[in-house]
Design an enzyme around this catalytic site. Sequence first.
Site: not given
Length: 677
Positions: A174, A317, A359
Amino acid sequence: MARDPRFDPLFEPMRIGPVTAPNRFYQVPHCTGMGHALPQTLAAMRGMKAQGGWGVVCTEYCSIHPSSDDHPHPFASLWDDGDVRNLTLMTDAVHAGGALAGVELWHGGSFVSNLASRLPSLGVRSMPNRTEPVQSRRMDRRDIREFRRWHRAAALRARDAAFDIVYVYPTHGYLLSEFFSRALNDRSDEYGGSLENRMRLTRELLEETRDSVGDRCAIAVRFSVDGHGDEHLSGDEASDALASLGPLADLWDLVVADYYGEEMATSRFVQEGALEAKVAHARRVTGKPVVSVGRFTSPDTMLRQLRTGVLDFIGAARPSIADPFLPTKIREGRPEDIRECIGCNVCYAHNFRGSPLRCTQNPTMGEEWRSGWHPERVPPSAGGSVLIVGAGPAGLEAAMTLGRRGFTVALADGAERAGGRVTLESQLPGLAEWSRVRDYRLGQIGQMANVSLYLGNQLSANDVREFGADHILIATGARWRRDGSGRTLVRGISRLDTANVYSPDDLMAGARPEGRVVVFDDDNYYMGPVLALLLARLGRTVTYVTPEGRAGAWSHYTGEQEATQAQLLARGVEIIANTSVEAFDEYRLTLACVFSGATRVRDADAVVLVTSREPEEGLYRELVGEDPQDAGPSIEAIGDCLQPALIANAVYAGHRAGRELGSARGAGGLRRDRLVV
Ligand code: ADP
Ligand code: SF4
């Protein structure tokens, strides 16, 4: 049960600048496909992780200004007071669970194309966007001043939204990474040239963030310890930057340069704790607490990270998505109840597609707000008996959920082993961790006296009727077609000498074609490439043919495509793209270009067709006929026998059926997270 005192270090509080984390479980920033678009959905999901024991819960990438707009991917945003209000929903939910809330302030630079805001994107220089036919605008001095002002304003809004940790984010390609990059940063001003100059903007942001919110909020930096690839930022330069900037932050959140190949890699390619060697020095170099990830699901591996001084916080995560209650389960001394992430990246793929997170292992993920689902709790029932036919992921999940609700459950499968497709597929190269889908559920069911498993029981419609259960769920799965029909060839292959034609089911059952084998992949996910790899490893001469431009094209979304193609090439598999199969007879295979229709013939001893699947709905139809209404209310088909799809879909279908059985169907419908004017 009390926790094993060995794991006490995981539960020690730790200071991060002006705030204190209650333990060492840290949900690092991760995308959700919710962001600014679904604030209530997001808040409930993040709040659930705090309830589950994560000591720090962060946002996804959070845009500081409309010039950083990643539409159609729903990033988070702190552009105005409306965003403050929406994100306060999240911080309230996270604080209610006893955790700290972190926000990853972000500017995408040339990486975003601002499809929604229509502002020109900004870059260290003018350069092409990675996908859209636009270039960024080179930032001049005024732009840099403005950018710093936006960042400060966003940090103040973050404080107003009650965030405890505010990130500065010079990585993942970024805007700030563009400034760090030797290859991209060609500036002759004080922001270009030496490393000191290239990291100047990050240093300024760190100082300004400290100055604006540092009394209330901790300052974290997400940083790639081994640089961004030698042409951009070498490993040595990254170490120098860490040492130089180290004292300016309260916490370093460490990632690595190879995003898809290492950091976000799937279990097909990378195992637990893979970043350890690279991040090990950062704690010493920065002199600050560090967090990093590694798809940690084993408490012992987590403990080792703390004991050996590699990490202060166990970053996660995916493991926090698969099991929001992972810390609680360790704390309560029941690690065997952890629903371990299988490393499939189906979560990531859906955010990548601009849709909310889901998920494979955790069917409640993303359903906390709209369906009111809790990952550990189910609604009680008045009881009754249920027969489930098929112990694949759908049947196993339904049995576990119904068992928890108090039903008496009989789960039958014709096979000698439970798990259905998961048991078969997890024996293929790289897919071993997928067996966790079966093992977690078998482990849970094994603790329930009211759930019985009958393996080696192939049931007919009569058997099912005679069993006399109050409710019947049919979860009989699907079989791969062997006629070649699928996306590209809707009628299948017209001339097909079936003697040497194999389906994935044949190979998973142990068949091994000899000689020159062509794998025709019109499924375009993992199955085709994995079977090609299996055969190549056995020494067959393998050709992989796909109507798509790349091997396993859909796995672009799971971040596996490049590794998939590289793996096949390294094994000597020939890849023929943009091509379909027209005929296979007498060892002659006719291939056709999908654009021109031009054909060519090549010799082949066998063909493996990975095209589409046929639902195994025979039993269901025998029981209900063509109109299920005639059969009474309580026979339902779930999973692949209703709709062949991802394993995640089958688990979700099993869960929904398990929750809703015996209650008013979908009572109230799904809540919609939207603005009503
Ligand atoms: P899903 O992904 O929907 O759970 P799977 O294909 O993984 O489906 O599993 C389906 C399971 O159903 C397989 O293990 C298969 O052996 C079993 N099965 C199919 N038909 C019958 C039947 N008539 N009786 C018992 N088990 C069956
Ligand atoms: Fe893990 Fe797969 Fe769930 Fe993602 S979708 S958290 S990779 S099990």
